[in-house]
Design an enzyme around this catalytic site. Structure first.
Site, PDB file in Angstrom:
ATOM      1  N   GLY A 170       0.783  -1.228   0.000  1.00  0.00           N
ATOM      2  CA  GLY A 170       0.000   0.000   0.000  1.00  0.00           C
ATOM      3  C   GLY A 170       0.818   1.283   0.000  1.00  0.00           C
ATOM      4  CD  GLU A 171       2.338   3.102   4.486  1.00  0.00           C
ATOM      5  OE1 GLU A 171       2.158   4.317   4.368  1.00  0.00           O
ATOM      6  OE2 GLU A 171       2.567   2.526   5.560  1.00  0.00           O
TER       7      GLU A 171
HETATM    8  N1  MCN Z   1      -1.923  -6.831  -1.235  1.00  0.00           N
HETATM    9  C1  MCN Z   1      -1.731  -8.005  -1.955  1.00  0.00           C
HETATM   10  N2  MCN Z   1      -0.559  -8.705  -1.825  1.00  0.00           N
HETATM   11  C2  MCN Z   1       0.382  -8.315  -0.946  1.00  0.00           C
HETATM   12  C3  MCN Z   1       0.171  -7.171  -0.147  1.00  0.00           C
HETATM   13  C4  MCN Z   1      -1.007  -6.448  -0.307  1.00  0.00           C
HETATM   14  O1  MCN Z   1      -2.621  -8.381  -2.715  1.00  0.00           O
HETATM   15  N3  MCN Z   1       1.508  -8.991  -0.825  1.00  0.00           N
HETATM   16  C5  MCN Z   1      -3.069  -5.964  -1.542  1.00  0.00           C
HETATM   17  C6  MCN Z   1      -4.343  -6.318  -0.830  1.00  0.00           C
HETATM   18  O2  MCN Z   1      -5.442  -5.964  -1.637  1.00  0.00           O
HETATM   19  C7  MCN Z   1      -4.296  -5.407   0.394  1.00  0.00           C
HETATM   20  C8  MCN Z   1      -3.636  -4.168  -0.139  1.00  0.00           C
HETATM   21  O3  MCN Z   1      -2.754  -4.633  -1.173  1.00  0.00           O
HETATM   22  O4  MCN Z   1      -5.578  -5.162   0.894  1.00  0.00           O
HETATM   23  C9  MCN Z   1      -2.843  -3.326   0.867  1.00  0.00           C
HETATM   24  O5  MCN Z   1      -2.065  -4.165   1.674  1.00  0.00           O
HETATM   25  P1  MCN Z   1      -0.922  -3.608   2.660  1.00  0.00           P
HETATM   26  O6  MCN Z   1       0.207  -3.113   1.873  1.00  0.00           O
HETATM   27  O7  MCN Z   1      -0.682  -4.644   3.701  1.00  0.00           O
HETATM   28  O8  MCN Z   1      -1.566  -2.328   3.373  1.00  0.00           O
HETATM   29  P2  MCN Z   1      -2.682  -2.323   4.513  1.00  0.00           P
HETATM   30  O9  MCN Z   1      -3.712  -3.312   4.263  1.00  0.00           O
HETATM   31  O10 MCN Z   1      -2.024  -2.220   5.848  1.00  0.00           O
HETATM   32  O11 MCN Z   1      -3.395  -0.909   4.183  1.00  0.00           O
HETATM   33  C10 MCN Z   1      -2.844   0.297   4.577  1.00  0.00           C
HETATM   34  C11 MCN Z   1      -2.040   0.955   3.455  1.00  0.00           C
HETATM   35  C12 MCN Z   1      -1.586   2.264   3.908  1.00  0.00           C
HETATM   36  S1  MCN Z   1      -0.585   2.276   5.267  1.00  0.00           S
HETATM   37  C13 MCN Z   1      -2.029   3.420   3.316  1.00  0.00           C
HETATM   38  S2  MCN Z   1      -1.439   4.923   3.852  1.00  0.00           S
HETATM   39  C14 MCN Z   1      -2.964   3.355   2.234  1.00  0.00           C
HETATM   40  C15 MCN Z   1      -2.926   2.077   1.517  1.00  0.00           C
HETATM   41  O12 MCN Z   1      -2.866   1.027   2.303  1.00  0.00           O
HETATM   42  N4  MCN Z   1      -4.118   4.030   2.258  1.00  0.00           N
HETATM   43  C16 MCN Z   1      -5.084   3.728   1.332  1.00  0.00           C
HETATM   44  N5  MCN Z   1      -3.705   1.961   0.438  1.00  0.00           N
HETATM   45  C17 MCN Z   1      -4.864   2.675   0.373  1.00  0.00           C
HETATM   46  N6  MCN Z   1      -5.784   2.401  -0.567  1.00  0.00           N
HETATM   47  C18 MCN Z   1      -6.955   3.085  -0.569  1.00  0.00           C
HETATM   48  N7  MCN Z   1      -7.871   2.783  -1.512  1.00  0.00           N
HETATM   49  N8  MCN Z   1      -7.231   4.048   0.356  1.00  0.00           N
HETATM   50  C19 MCN Z   1      -6.330   4.386   1.287  1.00  0.00           C
HETATM   51  O13 MCN Z   1      -6.616   5.303   2.197  1.00  0.00           O
HETATM   52 MO1  MOS Z   2      -0.368   4.519   6.141  1.00  0.00          MO
HETATM   53  S1  MOS Z   2       0.338   6.436   6.087  1.00  0.00           S
HETATM   54  O1  MOS Z   2       0.807   4.026   7.403  1.00  0.00           O
HETATM   55  O2  MOS Z   2      -1.814   4.675   7.093  1.00  0.00           O
END
Ligand code: MCN
Ligand code: MOS
Length: 763
Positions: free
Chosen positions: A729-730
């Site tokens: 995500g980041e």
């Molecule tokens: N994923 C995957 N395979 C992986 C890792 C992740 O398929 N190996 C996909 C999944 O669909 C998962 C998504 O990517 O739901 C995000 O996973 P991850 O990187 O673990 O992030 P988090 O679930 O912890 O979500 C938070 C992250 C952060 S910190 C921010 S900032 C952010 C982001 O996600 N804000 C978002 N993506 C966003 N996306 C949307 N639409 N809106 C936000 O506010």
């Molecule tokens: Mo993401 S900025 O760590 O919610």
């Protein structure tokens, strides 16, 4: 609580981990069927409107509420005179709360736009009109407007962020080729589509809050501490969120005000934070400054990095936007020194915004690397490959997986990098200057324990239950895929329930730690549920499998059968009926076996106490990426368009590539905004954020964004997570701004070292 009914797209394997299933809740969101926090019908709800300070620092001497109170429909006006009876809450880390009162409407003003009063009325219009009639008198004191303010000073050194090895100053002095430059980033804001707000309702001493949340359990704890309630009395409901990007991880002062007002009035209170108020009710990314000096041999071997960073914080809390977060892990270097200072200014405390720390940090080092490439007369891709880090020089540990080399080489091949001519201004199309640039990015793998529950129902449906959240990143969908694969049940037979602090405990959806954490918990629970179901099918009276003599059964495509395929075969519904069961409920967590007390669990789900950083094991674990940007700059007007981008990522295994690609693209789009558009402008007279609306604070629109080609070069990393994925995500935003800045230099020969790169800086 909302039950999701997945729809299947494409072929059957889409429902498995690694399949390209579409987001289950996307359809609900775009058709208006998803219920957002402020849309819950709550009988007797009244409306709160905030009044914010108009000075940067000082004291509220008096608040005249007489006219406001006399307005029709007004039920309550809260000012610093009112003791709301709140106590301080503990922080994210799990440090015990300080034994002191908390004033969400304080008398001491610490920044312009701080909430100091609230009006609650029968309708929002009545409250808004009355709020305008409040007059506040202040005793103003001296303030520091921003980092540029001469009164800002040098700030405080963050000793815990000082990193060093070798002798960087000496090695720099002895280097054949050196560069030194300062890079600047402005205040940036989350600007999520769904603004902040909440509905708070008390029933006796039970508190329900509908509020968008990246972390329902952590927010419930903080509200409980503010209002001196047992944790179980507070419920946060947040099934759908219109984006958070780091801004929705903790309760904020306005939340305390709404809950306190609801308590005083004995009625539910709805508080919608206006878009302008969103710019000061919580902090965006802090403005940063960083000086970077690089030293290298004539043939481009890095000898030293000396890095000095600053970021602004508020006058009441220390928050570091760590400019040194990416610098030590990107390159092989024997001599390194990095320091970071925070400078208190009169602003709301800055916060995490997509890619916190890593983002400005990579802007600094990746700009500096291209400056070094030009000083050496070397291709910037070659310079990066030449200084490839074979291990983590900071921790001394081996990488778990690091396919940054593949990201660079495969990205370059897809982009056509070999066709580049090195000299600035050497590529053009008529009046348009063309430039190409690279920016690498990284984000640490952060791991956290989580919990999950699986319920197999009599009708054959399976529920995956977790208190984690989905703000658009795809949690609903990947959890259905995870359970489907581990259980052997088709994804359209699975419902995922999320977004409620009463549900099983979860890591925050922050720091890109949720997906890896919660798929691990769901996988473990699904395997246990499968074992339990098969165990019952073999042993319970009433089960047709009991007397078959089999010692195991298969569960595939939603049917329980003998492994040999020659006996009974039952659907889940048929088996549950045969077993005489209404539900089978299995709950598991990923805490270690010796940390399973109630207190361990409370800490794990409501604080960051059990979160593990990237080097807390044998390896150093990170996601990696390389962005290749092409810009077209109008030679006469200085307008910059990003015309093409290719970005290659190592994020380990992808649970759902379709969603990963849109996560990456979303991050890249935010990076384009950061490079060319986004800048919080502070009025030097009064410390106010002037462009506090989406008309004046510019974010990219579709027409600003070209086709974005994204490539995965990752391999499963089983040290990083149970299923082999790293964070997604980041990392997408990290490295985009320097790739664009470097491309602009290549196009124009002009190096802009402060973001955003607007046309007046180029002409
Ligand atoms: N994923 C995957 N395979 C992986 C890792 C992740 O398929 N190996 C996909 C999944 O669909 C998962 C998504 O990517 O739901 C995000 O996973 P991850 O990187 O673990 O992030 P988090 O679930 O912890 O979500 C938070 C992250 C952060 S910190 C921010 S900032 C952010 C982001 O996600 N804000 C978002 N993506 C966003 N996306 C949307 N639409 N809106 C936000 O506010
Ligand atoms: Mo993401 S900025 O760590 O919610």
């Amino acid at each position: 609580m909302t039950i999701m009914v997945p729809r299947k797209h494409g072929d059957a394997s889409d429902g498995m981990v690694g399949g390209r299933l579409s987001r289950f809740e996307g359809n609900l969101k775009v058709t208006g069927a998803a219920t957002y926090a402020l849309e819950y019908p709550t009988e007797g709800v009244v409306h709160a409107v905030l009044v914010q300070s108009t000075i940067a620092a000082g004291k509220v001497v008096a608040v005249d509420i007489s006219r406001a109170s006399a307005m029709p429909g007004v039920l309550l006006v809260l000012t610093p005179e009112d003791d709301l009876g709140l106590r301080a809450a503990g922080d994210w880390a799990g440090t015990a709360p300080k034994d002191e009162a908390y004033y969400p409407l304080p008398r001491n003003v610490q920044f312009n736009g701080q909430s100091i009063a609230a009006v609650i009325a029968e309708s929002r219009e009545q409250a808004a009109e009355a709020a305008r009639l409040i007059t506040v008198s202040y005793e103003e004191t001296a303030s520091v407007k921003d980092l540029e303010d001469p009164a800002a000073g040098e700030g405080k050194m963050m000793g815990n962020l000082t990193v060093g090895w070798g002798d960087a100053e000496a090695a720099l002095a002895a280097s054949d080729v050196t560069i030194e430059a300062e890079y600047r980033t402005p205040r940036e804001y989350h600007v999520a589509m769904e603004p902040h707000g909440l509905i708070a309702r008390w029933e006796g001493d039970q508190l329900t809050i509908w509020e968008p949340s990246q972390w329902s359990h952590g927010m419930a704890r903080m509200y409980a501490e503010w209002f001196s309630l047992p944790l179980e009395n507070v419920r946060i409901i947040s099934p759908f969120i219109g984006g958070g990007f780091g801004s929705k991880g903790q309760p904020l002062a306005f939340g305390a005000v709404a809950v306190a007002a609801a308590k005083k009035l004995g009625r539910p209170v709805k508080l919608a934070v206006t878009r302008p108020q969103n710019f000061t009710s919580y902090g965006g990314r802090a403005a940063t400054r960083q000086k970077i000096a690089l030293g290298a041999t004539k043939d481009g071997i890095l000898q030293a990095i000396v890095h000095r960073g600053y970021s602004e914080t508020s006058v009441y809390a220390d928050y570091a936007e760590q400019t040194g977060a990416a610098t030590p892990v990107l390159y092989k270097v024997e001599n390194y020194s990095s320091e970071h200072r925070i400078v208190p200014v009169n602003t709301v405390t800055p916060g995490a915004l997509r890619g916190p720390g890593k983002n400005p940090s990579s802007y600094g080092i990746e700009s500096a690397m291209e400056e070094l490439a030009y000083a050496l007369g070397m291709d910037p891709l070659e310079l990066r490959l030449k200084n490839y880090a074979d291990h983590d020089y900071q921790s001394g540990k081996p990488w778990s997986t690091r396919r940054l080399r593949e990201a660079l080489t495969e990205g370059a091949a897809a982009f056509g990098w070999e066709k580049r001519s090195h000299e600035p201004r050497s590529m053009r199309d008529g009046n348009t200057l063309i430039g190409w640039g690279i920016g690498c990015g990284t984000f640490p793998v952060i791991r956290a324990p989580s919990e999950a529950m699986i319920r197999i129902l009599k009708n054959g449906r399976v529920e995956v239950v977790s208190g984690s959240i989905d703000m658009g990143q795809g949690t609903y969908t990947i959890l259905a895929q995870t359970a489907s694969e581990a259980l052997g049940v088709p994804v359209d037979q699975i419902d995922v329930l999320l977004g409620d602090s009463r549900l099983p405990g979860s890591a925050i959806a922050g720091g890109s730690m949720l997906a890896g954490s919660i798929t691990g918990a769901v996988h473990k629970t699904a395997v246990a549920a499968r074992d339990e179901l098969i165990g019952l099918a073999l042993s319970e009276a009433g089960s047709p499998f009991r007397d078959t003599g089999a010692n195991t059964l298969s569960l595939a495509a939603g049917r329980v059968s003998l492994p040999r395929d020659d006996g009974p075969s039952l659907s889940l519904a048929e088996l549950m009926t045969a077993l005489g069961r209404d539900t089978l409920e299995i709950r598991r967590n990923t805490l270690s076996d010796d940390a399973q007390t109630a207190e361990d669990q409370r800490r794990a789900w409501t604080t960051m106490a059990k979160v593990m950083g990237p080097t807390m094991g044998e390896f150093s674990m990170h996601s990696w990426c390389a962005h290749f940007a092409e810009v077209r700059v109008d030679e006469d007007f200085g307008t910059v368009r990003v015309s093409r981008m290719v970005s290659a990522f190592d994020c380990g295994r992808l649970y759902n590539p379709k969603m990963v690609e849109s996560q990456w693209r979303g991050g890249i789009i935010m990076g384009v905004g950061q490079a060319l558009l986004e800048e919080g402008i502070v009025d030097a007279r009064n410390g106010r954020t002037i462009n506090n609306n989406v008309g004046d604070y510019l974010v990219p629109t579709n027409s600003d964004i070209p086709d974005l080609q994204v490539i995965s070069v990752g391999v499963p990393d089983l040290n990083a997570s149970a299923l082999g994925g790293k964070g997604v995500g980041e990392v997408g935003i990290v490295g985009v701004a320097p790739a664009i800045a470097n491309a602009v230099f290549h196009a124009t020969g002009k190096r802009v070292r402060d973001l955003p790169i607007t046309l007046e800086k180029l002409i």
